[in-house]
Design a protein around this motif. Sequence first.
Motif, PDB file in Angstrom:
ATOM      1  N   ILE A 287       8.261 -27.844  45.982  1.00 40.87           N
ATOM      2  CA  ILE A 287       8.349 -26.422  45.677  1.00 40.87           C
ATOM      3  C   ILE A 287       9.805 -25.968  45.612  1.00 40.87           C
ATOM      4  N   THR A 288      10.644 -26.505  46.477  1.00 44.76           N
ATOM      5  CA  THR A 288      12.055 -26.100  46.516  1.00 44.76           C
ATOM      6  C   THR A 288      12.778 -26.457  45.228  1.00 44.76           C
ATOM      7  N   ASP A 289      12.553 -27.665  44.723  1.00 39.25           N
ATOM      8  CA  ASP A 289      13.271 -28.132  43.536  1.00 39.25           C
ATOM      9  C   ASP A 289      12.447 -28.012  42.254  1.00 39.25           C
ATOM     10  N   GLY A 290      11.177 -27.619  42.373  1.00 33.57           N
ATOM     11  CA  GLY A 290      10.334 -27.484  41.192  1.00 33.57           C
ATOM     12  C   GLY A 290      10.023 -28.807  40.528  1.00 33.57           C
ATOM     13  N   ILE A 291       9.687 -29.825  41.331  1.00 31.71           N
ATOM     14  CA  ILE A 291       9.425 -31.169  40.813  1.00 31.71           C
ATOM     15  C   ILE A 291       8.008 -31.588  41.177  1.00 31.71           C
ATOM     16  N   HIS A 292       7.344 -32.284  40.248  1.00 33.11           N
ATOM     17  CA  HIS A 292       5.996 -32.807  40.498  1.00 33.11           C
ATOM     18  C   HIS A 292       5.983 -34.298  40.177  1.00 33.11           C
ATOM     19  N   THR A 293       5.364 -35.092  41.054  1.00 33.13           N
ATOM     20  CA  THR A 293       5.270 -36.530  40.817  1.00 33.13           C
ATOM     21  C   THR A 293       4.018 -37.095  41.478  1.00 33.13           C
ATOM     22  N   ILE A 294       3.509 -38.164  40.894  1.00 30.46           N
ATOM     23  CA  ILE A 294       2.369 -38.876  41.480  1.00 30.46           C
ATOM     24  C   ILE A 294       2.789 -40.254  41.978  1.00 30.46           C
ATOM     25  N   ASP A 295       4.071 -40.573  41.864  1.00 32.43           N
ATOM     26  CA  ASP A 295       4.588 -41.860  42.339  1.00 32.43           C
ATOM     27  C   ASP A 295       4.923 -41.752  43.819  1.00 32.43           C
ATOM     28  N   VAL A 296       3.908 -41.957  44.642  1.00 33.64           N
ATOM     29  CA  VAL A 296       4.046 -41.839  46.092  1.00 33.64           C
ATOM     30  C   VAL A 296       4.042 -43.230  46.712  1.00 33.64           C
ATOM     31  N   ALA A 297       4.863 -43.428  47.732  1.00 33.88           N
ATOM     32  CA  ALA A 297       4.899 -44.719  48.425  1.00 33.88           C
ATOM     33  C   ALA A 297       3.519 -45.042  48.978  1.00 33.88           C
ATOM     34  N   GLY A 298       3.094 -46.305  48.801  1.00 30.80           N
ATOM     35  CA  GLY A 298       1.763 -46.704  49.228  1.00 30.80           C
ATOM     36  C   GLY A 298       1.512 -46.478  50.702  1.00 30.80           C
ATOM     37  N   TRP A 299       2.497 -46.789  51.549  1.00 29.70           N
ATOM     38  CA  TRP A 299       2.300 -46.658  52.994  1.00 29.70           C
ATOM     39  C   TRP A 299       2.093 -45.199  53.379  1.00 29.70           C
ATOM     40  N   PHE A 300       2.816 -44.267  52.727  1.00 27.29           N
ATOM     41  CA  PHE A 300       2.682 -42.868  53.096  1.00 27.29           C
ATOM     42  C   PHE A 300       1.369 -42.283  52.571  1.00 27.29           C
ATOM     43  N   GLY A 301       0.939 -42.739  51.399  1.00 30.66           N
ATOM     44  CA  GLY A 301      -0.348 -42.297  50.887  1.00 30.66           C
ATOM     45  C   GLY A 301      -1.485 -42.725  51.803  1.00 30.66           C
TER      46      GLY A 301
END
Length: 217
Positions: free
Chosen positions: A71-85
Amino acid sequence: MRVIKFPSSMPSKIDGLGLLTFLGAENVNNLVGRLSSSSTTDTLPLPAGFVIASDAIRDPIKEPGLALYNITDGIHTIDVAGWFGKWLNTAKVTDNQTMLRIEVLEEDVSMKKNIVIASLWSFAVHVALFLTAFRLGDKWGVANAYALLATGLARGAIVMANRMAADTAALDGLQQSEEVVKTFWTLPDGKTVTIFAPRGVIINVLLSKPKPRNPGE
């Protein structure tokens, strides 16, 4: 010319021991792949050893819906680290009410305590397996006990290397940017969570999978 005929219905044989290794593969992947320390399961013998051997614990979850909205930088991504997901999937997240603040600590005393307790549990369980197989005169049982011990030690080393890589990445990310940003995460089950964390930590750790270094480097 010789013609080879195959029967219409070929009998199939199922190896019970081989089938047992696949049981609980998804649960083991989520449990080990989240890289959290546990005082009970860190070094206990677990099924689905191929999940660790194939490095599948580092792969991202393949369920759609997991995404990050910065929200702060206005960025959207679906590339999330597997361990954190995987960690988010196993965390106690309530609908639209969970807020987390991630900070980088110099030393985690609780993790060291969990490692000591897990080692004691592992020692007790493996000794029991060895003694039971030895008293019964089961050579295969003794061999399997050795194999379980070896896989447990290998799993512990792999997980520890990934944890250390994530710690190093967090410190590097903190040097890049210490500014705390507000992020909004959607999970595969439809739940959401708000996370406040340093921008460098989000980029280096939460969006990038750990990269263990070669000990020889």
